[in-house]
Write a protein that holds these residues in place. Structure first.
Motif, PDB file in Angstrom:
ATOM      1  N   TRP A  85      48.346  37.595  39.739  1.00 18.96           N
ATOM      2  CA  TRP A  85      47.003  37.348  39.308  1.00 18.96           C
ATOM      3  C   TRP A  85      46.253  36.048  38.951  1.00 18.96           C
ATOM      4  O   TRP A  85      45.172  35.897  38.336  1.00 18.96           O
ATOM      5  N   ASP A  86      47.404  35.571  37.501  1.00 13.69           N
ATOM      6  CA  ASP A  86      46.709  34.835  37.742  1.00 13.69           C
ATOM      7  C   ASP A  86      46.087  33.582  38.138  1.00 13.69           C
ATOM      8  O   ASP A  86      44.882  32.873  38.431  1.00 13.69           O
ATOM      9  N   GLU A  87      46.620  33.398  38.969  1.00 14.93           N
ATOM     10  CA  GLU A  87      46.624  32.408  40.608  1.00 14.93           C
ATOM     11  C   GLU A  87      44.523  32.761  40.663  1.00 14.93           C
ATOM     12  O   GLU A  87      43.878  32.241  40.593  1.00 14.93           O
ATOM     13  N   ALA A  88      44.797  34.005  41.314  1.00 15.97           N
ATOM     14  CA  ALA A  88      43.770  35.208  41.089  1.00 15.97           C
ATOM     15  C   ALA A  88      42.256  34.868  41.144  1.00 15.97           C
ATOM     16  O   ALA A  88      41.874  34.668  40.642  1.00 15.97           O
ATOM     17  N   ALA A  89      42.780  34.267  39.163  1.00 17.43           N
ATOM     18  CA  ALA A  89      41.641  34.165  37.903  1.00 17.43           C
ATOM     19  C   ALA A  89      41.606  32.563  38.594  1.00 17.43           C
ATOM     20  O   ALA A  89      40.647  32.724  38.153  1.00 17.43           O
ATOM     21  N   GLN A 135      40.898  30.647  40.636  1.00 14.10           N
ATOM     22  CA  GLN A 135      40.754  30.235  42.133  1.00 14.10           C
ATOM     23  C   GLN A 135      39.084  31.717  41.641  1.00 14.10           C
ATOM     24  O   GLN A 135      38.248  30.959  42.242  1.00 14.10           O
ATOM     25  N   GLY A 136      39.047  32.517  41.106  1.00 10.77           N
ATOM     26  CA  GLY A 136      37.937  33.102  40.928  1.00 10.77           C
ATOM     27  C   GLY A 136      36.868  32.752  39.804  1.00 10.77           C
ATOM     28  O   GLY A 136      35.289  32.295  40.373  1.00 10.77           O
ATOM     29  N   ASN A 169      34.194  36.843  42.064  1.00  9.70           N
ATOM     30  CA  ASN A 169      35.177  36.814  43.462  1.00  9.70           C
ATOM     31  C   ASN A 169      36.380  36.531  43.206  1.00  9.70           C
ATOM     32  O   ASN A 169      36.747  35.266  43.631  1.00  9.70           O
ATOM     33  N   ILE A 170      36.830  37.595  42.685  1.00 16.29           N
ATOM     34  CA  ILE A 170      38.303  37.240  42.865  1.00 16.29           C
ATOM     35  C   ILE A 170      38.732  38.323  43.411  1.00 16.29           C
ATOM     36  O   ILE A 170      38.467  39.543  43.554  1.00 16.29           O
ATOM     37  N   ARG A 171      39.477  37.638  44.190  1.00 12.59           N
ATOM     38  CA  ARG A 171      40.511  38.592  45.553  1.00 12.59           C
ATOM     39  C   ARG A 171      41.889  38.280  45.936  1.00 12.59           C
ATOM     40  O   ARG A 171      42.407  37.742  45.537  1.00 12.59           O
TER      41      ARG A 171
END
Lengths: 256, 228
Positions: free
Chosen positions: A219-223, A225-226, A179-181
């Protein structure tokens, strides 16, 4: 002109009334409307028909129960030794004296017999207490053995559970990763460690804590969100396992 | 999962931008003024209606015109609008009689003009501040809307700096801004309702005054003719 009078007469009255209307309206707004001042507290209750056994392993072997106090038989008070017959001061008739002597002797013997019997009784009691103690010791040993067996079993169960938890954790991480984009270029070794609290329905309690940031904000933020996008997370159906998976520390690394 | 933002009315107002606060203050003052005019008009018009009814009763009740005139000049403070109109007309009529004017048409015209003048002054008093209510009714929603638009502009401008925008970022700003519209509507709605009602009431009163003036000049005219 008198009409001016009339108007000014009404003016004060009218102003007071107008102020009253505004105060009333303000009061209705402030006190009458629920302004959502507090977030509704949410409670969750789970109804389980079969309660899972509490994990057995961590309970330390309870200290051996104190041996029961041996029944303290109140030692019978030693009967006072018969006082030696007093020497008769006045020599009386022979027969009478003899008779008295015989009687005294008999009494002495009787006393001796009684003492012996008491001694025997005491011995028997001591023996019984000893037997009891031995029995208790044996029981304790047996219990300790059983406990150690149980502990071993629990440890095995724990290990099984751990592997199961690991399996589900991996599934969760896989789902999150799917789910990580990210659109940015991220170097390969980027890994972020987050701590999440999972509710029984698979949703994640906010806020998610970043334990060790990866150093790459994107990457932290994306994780994060994921993780939010992967709700509900895959969870085992076994409530005991699920409870063990309440707090999870996940390592999410970039791979591609 | 739950976005916990504390929204109270007071925090909405205190957190708003300066311009929105100014708009709110302006609207509050306007609302206070319009409400006090509403109450003032309400009391004035009710009183005028009662006085008119009372004078009409005594006038058509067959009272002598001279005694009515005496009474109206005696308590000029308590006299109603209709009584003052009658007073002006009858005074003009008596002046003509004193001067010995023969021309009936001239007397009638003079009486009518005197009554008309008083009538216009009375109507002016009754209609005072009605224009203010009309203005409040039509303008204050726009003033409120202006505050709202400004507030929303600010809210969205703040949004531009946030990378991951959620509704929670804009919600407080928009709520703040909407308070201005609510305030504008709160000022406007009563003003419009009151304006319509008062305009109607004053129209009815003026019709009563006008018909009374016609009838009164007829009666005065008849008083001249038999005397000749």
């Amino acid at each position: 002109m008198n009409r001016v009078n009339i108007q000014s007469e009404h003016r004060a009255q009218a102003f007071v009334l107008a102020a009253g209307v505004h105060l009333l309206f303000a009061a209705v707004l402030v006190f009458g409307v629920a302004w959502h001042a507090k977030a509704p507290q949410s409670y969750e209750a789970e109804l389980w028909t079969d309660l899972p056994q509490p994990a057995a392993a961590p309970t330390p072997v309870p200290p051996p129960p104190r041996p029961e106090e041996p029944i303290k038989a109140v030692p019978p008070k030693p009967i006072l030794a018969p006082t030696p017959p007093k020497a008769l001061a006045v020599p009386a008739a022979d027969i009478a004296l003899k008779q008295k002597k015989v009687r005294e002797l008999q009494a002495q013997q009787l006393n001796l017999e009684k003492l012996a019997a008491q001694k025997e009784l005491k011995n028997a009691q001591a023996l019984r207490v000893e037997a009891l103690r031995v029995q208790q010791l044996q029981e304790q040993q047996a219990a300790a053995q059983a406990q150690s067996v149980r502990a071993e079993k629990a440890a095995a169960e724990q290990a099984a559970k751990k592997s199961e938890v690991q399996r589900y954790t991996n599934a969760i991480i896989d789902k999150i990763k799917s789910n990580i984009r990210v659109t940015d270029n991220i170097s390969k070794g980027t890994v972020v460690q987050v701590k999440i609290t999972v509710l029984p329905d698979g949703s994640v309690l906010e806020p998610i804590r970043i334990m060790i940031p990866s150093g790459n904000k994107v990457w932290d933020e994306a994780a994060l969100q994921g993780i939010m996008r992967s709700q509900p997370l895959p969870l085992p159906t076994d409530p005991a396992l699920r409870r063990d998976m309440r707090d999870l520390v996940l390592l999410i690394n970039y791979e591609k | 999962m739950n976005v916990t933002t504390d929204i109270t009315l007071i925090s909405l107002v205190t957190n708003a931008s300066v311009l929105v606060q100014l708009v709110l203050l302006l609207l509050l003052i306007i609302s206070l003024m319009s409400w006090s005019y509403i109450f003032m008009k309400l009391l004035t018009i009710r009183r005028a209606r009662l006085e008119t009814a009372r004078f009409e009763d005594s006038f058509w009740g067959g009272a002598d015109l001279n005694t009515l005139y005496e009474r109206s000049s005696a308590n000029a403070v308590q006299a109603g609008a209709l009584e003052r109109i009658f007073h002006a007309g009858f005074r003009e009529f008596q002046r003509h009689l004193k001067n010995g004017t023969e021309d009936v048409t001239a007397v009638t015209n003079g009486v009518q003009r005197a009554m008309k003048a008083t009538y216009q002054r009375e109507m002016d008093t009754l209609e005072a501040h009605l224009a203010f209510l009309a203005t409040v009714g039509s303008v204050s929603p726009y003033v409120g809307l202006f505050g709202t638009v400004w507030g929303i502009m600010n809210a969205f401008r703040g949004l531009a700096n946030v990378g991951q925008a959620t509704l929670a970022h804009v919600a407080p700003g928009i709520a703040e801004a909407l308070v201005a519209t609510a305030m504008g509507l709160f000022a406007a709605i009563p003003a419009v309702v009151a304006y319509n009602r008062f305009a109607h009431d004053i129209d009815r009163l003026s019709i009563r005054f006008e018909s009374f003036m016609e009838e009164c000049s007829n009666i005065l005219q008849r008083q001249i003719q038999p005397g000749r």
